[in-house]
Design an enzyme around this catalytic site. Structure first.
Site, PDB file in Angstrom:
ATOM      1  N   TRP A  12       0.827  -1.205   0.000  1.00 27.58           N
ATOM      2  CA  TRP A  12       0.000   0.000   0.000  1.00 27.58           C
ATOM      3  C   TRP A  12       0.862   1.255   0.000  1.00 27.58           C
ATOM      4  O   TRP A  12       0.609   2.210  -0.731  1.00 27.58           O
ATOM      5  CB  TRP A  12      -0.939  -0.050   1.185  1.00 27.58           C
ATOM      6  CG  TRP A  12      -2.087   0.913   1.216  1.00 27.58           C
ATOM      7  CD1 TRP A  12      -2.667   1.414   2.354  1.00 27.58           C
ATOM      8  CD2 TRP A  12      -2.849   1.479   0.132  1.00 27.58           C
ATOM      9  NE1 TRP A  12      -3.723   2.249   2.040  1.00 27.58           N
ATOM     10  CE2 TRP A  12      -3.854   2.304   0.674  1.00 27.58           C
ATOM     11  CE3 TRP A  12      -2.762   1.373  -1.258  1.00 27.58           C
ATOM     12  CZ2 TRP A  12      -4.753   3.028  -0.114  1.00 27.58           C
ATOM     13  CZ3 TRP A  12      -3.669   2.083  -2.044  1.00 27.58           C
ATOM     14  CH2 TRP A  12      -4.649   2.895  -1.473  1.00 27.58           C
ATOM     15  N   ALA A 138      -4.025  -2.184  -3.317  1.00 26.14           N
ATOM     16  CA  ALA A 138      -2.770  -1.611  -3.799  1.00 26.14           C
ATOM     17  C   ALA A 138      -2.448  -2.074  -5.212  1.00 26.14           C
ATOM     18  O   ALA A 138      -1.905  -1.311  -6.018  1.00 26.14           O
ATOM     19  CB  ALA A 138      -1.632  -1.997  -2.850  1.00 26.14           C
ATOM     20  N   LYS A 189     -14.443  -4.789   8.549  1.00 27.01           N
ATOM     21  CA  LYS A 189     -14.729  -5.456   7.268  1.00 27.01           C
ATOM     22  C   LYS A 189     -13.735  -6.574   7.008  1.00 27.01           C
ATOM     23  O   LYS A 189     -14.064  -7.561   6.324  1.00 27.01           O
ATOM     24  CB  LYS A 189     -14.754  -4.447   6.122  1.00 27.01           C
ATOM     25  CG  LYS A 189     -13.466  -3.658   5.911  1.00 27.01           C
ATOM     26  CD  LYS A 189     -12.487  -4.284   4.968  1.00 27.01           C
ATOM     27  CE  LYS A 189     -11.209  -3.465   4.868  1.00 27.01           C
ATOM     28  NZ  LYS A 189     -10.204  -4.074   3.980  1.00 27.01           N
ATOM     29  N   ASP A 242     -15.901  -0.760   1.003  1.00 31.60           N
ATOM     30  CA  ASP A 242     -14.685  -1.488   1.369  1.00 31.60           C
ATOM     31  C   ASP A 242     -14.999  -2.946   1.686  1.00 31.60           C
ATOM     32  O   ASP A 242     -14.210  -3.848   1.376  1.00 31.60           O
ATOM     33  CB  ASP A 242     -14.040  -0.796   2.583  1.00 31.60           C
ATOM     34  CG  ASP A 242     -12.537  -1.020   2.647  1.00 31.60           C
ATOM     35  OD1 ASP A 242     -11.996  -1.737   1.791  1.00 31.60           O
ATOM     36  OD2 ASP A 242     -11.901  -0.473   3.561  1.00 31.60           O
ATOM     37  N   THR A 246     -13.335  -6.234  -0.335  1.00 32.06           N
ATOM     38  CA  THR A 246     -12.497  -7.134   0.462  1.00 32.06           C
ATOM     39  C   THR A 246     -13.070  -8.544   0.505  1.00 32.06           C
ATOM     40  O   THR A 246     -12.324  -9.519   0.575  1.00 32.06           O
ATOM     41  CB  THR A 246     -12.322  -6.586   1.890  1.00 32.06           C
ATOM     42  OG1 THR A 246     -11.942  -5.215   1.819  1.00 32.06           O
ATOM     43  CG2 THR A 246     -11.256  -7.347   2.647  1.00 32.06           C
ATOM     44  N   SER A 252      -7.587  -9.717  -2.071  1.00 36.55           N
ATOM     45  CA  SER A 252      -7.813  -9.593  -0.627  1.00 36.55           C
ATOM     46  C   SER A 252      -7.092 -10.683   0.158  1.00 36.55           C
ATOM     47  O   SER A 252      -7.409 -11.873   0.034  1.00 36.55           O
ATOM     48  CB  SER A 252      -9.309  -9.654  -0.326  1.00 36.55           C
ATOM     49  OG  SER A 252      -9.538  -9.780   1.054  1.00 36.55           O
ATOM     50  N   ASN A 254      -7.319 -11.058   3.366  1.00 35.79           N
ATOM     51  CA  ASN A 254      -8.253 -11.576   4.375  1.00 35.79           C
ATOM     52  C   ASN A 254      -9.166 -12.640   3.769  1.00 35.79           C
ATOM     53  O   ASN A 254      -9.392 -13.694   4.366  1.00 35.79           O
ATOM     54  CB  ASN A 254      -9.077 -10.430   4.957  1.00 35.79           C
ATOM     55  CG  ASN A 254      -8.233  -9.508   5.808  1.00 35.79           C
ATOM     56  OD1 ASN A 254      -7.952  -9.792   6.958  1.00 35.79           O
ATOM     57  ND2 ASN A 254      -7.810  -8.384   5.235  1.00 35.79           N
TER      58      ASN A 254
END
Length: 336
Positions: A12, A138, A189, A242, A246, A252, A254
Site C-alpha cells: 500500500w 494496492a 470489514k 470497502d 475485500t 484480498s 483476508n
C-alpha cells in the site's frame, strides 16, 4: 507540490508513492527492513508482492526514519496495524508541531480497543492526524485503475488539503469528519472478509456471500453507531464499499486466508501461506471486546473468533448462524 514521506514500504505504501509521484509531489519511502530498502532502490518494485508497479527514478527510498520525516509537508503512515504504535513511538522524536500524518492502515488495537488514529495521537500528540480509507487494493491503485477513497480529519481545512493532494483522474477522494466510523468500517470489514473467504473455501455460492456481506455491514454499523459513528459512513465507501471489495476480490489477503481456513487449514497455516499481515485476525478479538463493552450483538464476528481461536469448524459455524433464532430484519415502518 508537496513533500511527502511514506512511512512503510509495503504494497500500500508503494502504491501510494506511485500515485503521489504521478500527482507531481516529491516522495520519499521509508522501510525498517534493510533488504526491502535495497530491493526498492535497485529493482524499483516489489517483485513478489506488487510486480509490475514500478517506482519512478525520482522516488527516494531510505532506511533512515529521521531523513524520511524531515521537512515533509505530509507523512503517510502505511505500516501494518500491529506495528502502528511502535512506529508512531519512534516517529515522535522527529515530528514537528502540527505535522500532518495520514494513516492508511486498518485495524483496532486489541489491548486498548483504540483505533489507529487514536494510537497515533497518543504517541505523537503534536501531530494533525487524518485517515485515508476506502475500497482500494494496492495492486490496482499502483496500476492507475480508477479508485475512490475518503479522507477523514478533525478539521475541514485538513481534509480538503489532503483531498487535493491525493486526488487525480484515477483516484477520486471524498471527505468526512467521521474518522471513527471510517476506521471501524475499515477494521471490521476484514473480519467479515475472513468469513466470506471461509464460505468460498467450503464451496458455497453467491447467495451465501451476499448474506455475509449484507448481514456483516449490519453488524459493523450496529457497533459503529453505538460507539458514535455516523450511520451514512457505514453505507458509503469506507463501509459497504470497502466490505464488498475485500469480500470479493482475488487481491484480498483476508478473503484468501479465510478461503484456506475453509479448506481445512489452521489459522497459522493460512497466514503463513498468504505471506503478508492478515489484518482481520488481529481485529477479530478487538471487535468482540468492543461488542461486549457496548453491549452489541455481532454473531458473524463471534463465529469467526471461534473458528480462529477455538478451533471451531467453519461449516459448524455457518450452521450455527443459519439456525439462530428468527429475527426481524427491520423494525422501521408498521405492519398492516
Amino acid at each position: 507540490m508537496a513533500k511527502i514521506g511514506i512511512i512503510g514500504a509495503g504494497t500500500w505504501g508503494t502504491a501510494l508513492a506511485v500515485l503521489l509521484n504521478n500527482n507531481a509531489h516529491e516522495v520519499m519511502i521509508w522501510s525498517i527492513i534493510p533488504e526491502e530498502v535495497e530491493m526498492l532502490r535497485t529493482k524499483r518494485q516489489h517483485e513478489k508482492k506488487l510486480p509490475g508497479v514500478i517506482l519512478a527514478p525520482n522516488i527516494d527510498v531510505t532506511g533512515d526514519l529521521e531523513d524520511a520525516m524531515t521537512d515533509k509537508d505530509i507523512l503517510v503512515l502505511a505500516v501494518p496495524s500491529p506495528f502502528t504504535r511502535s512506529t508512531a513511538h519512534s516517529m515522535r522524536a522527529f515530528c514537528k508541531e502540527g505535522q500532518k500524518i495520514v494513516d492508511v492502515a486498518k485495524g483496532v488495537e486489541e489491548k486498548t480497543l483504540m483505533t489507529l488514529s487514536q494510537i497515533i495521537e497518543e504517541e505523537i500528540p503534536q501531530a494533525d492526524v487524518a485517515v485515508l480509507s476506502g475500497p482500494s487494493h494496492a495492486e490496482e491503485v499502483g496500476k492507475c485503475i480508477p479508485t475512490t477513497c475518503v479522507v477523514g480529519a478533525h478539521s475541514r481545512e485538513t481534509a480538503e488539503y489532503l483531498q487535493n493532494i491525493f486526488m487525480s483522474k484515477v483516484f477520486r477522494v471524498y471527505t468526512t469528519p467521521d474518522m471513527l466510523g471510517m476506521e471501524l468500517g475499515g477494521a471490521l470489514k476484514n473480519v467479515i472478509a475472513l468469513a466470506a473467504g471461509m464460505a468460498d473455501g467450503l464451496g458455497y455460492g453467491d447467495n451465501t456471500k451476499a448474506a455475509l456481506i449484507t448481514r456483516g455491514i449490519a453488524e459493523i454499523a450496529r457497533l459503529g453507531i453505538k460507539m458514535g459513528g455516523i450511520p451514512e459512513t457505514f453505507y458509503g465507501l469506507t463501509g459497504i464499499g470497502d466490505l464488498i471489495v475485500t469480500c470479493a476480490s482475488v487481491h484480498s489477503r483476508n478473503r484468501k486466508a479465510g478461503y484456506l481456513i475453509g479448506q481445512g487449514k489452521s489459522m497459522q497455516e493460512a497466514m503463513d501461506e498468504v505471506g503478508m499481515i492478515v489484518e482481520g485476525v488481529y481485529s477479530a478479538k478487538a471487535a468482540i471486546r468492543l461488542a461486549q463493552k457496548y453491549q452489541v450483538e455481532l454473531p458473524i464476528i463471534e463465529q469467526v473468533n471461534k473458528i480462529l481461536f477455538e478451533d471451531k469448524k467453519a461449516a459448524d459455524a455457518l450452521n450455527d448462524l443459519m439456525l439462530r433464532d428468527p429475527k426481524t430484519e427491520s423494525d422501521a415502518g408498521a405492519w398492516k
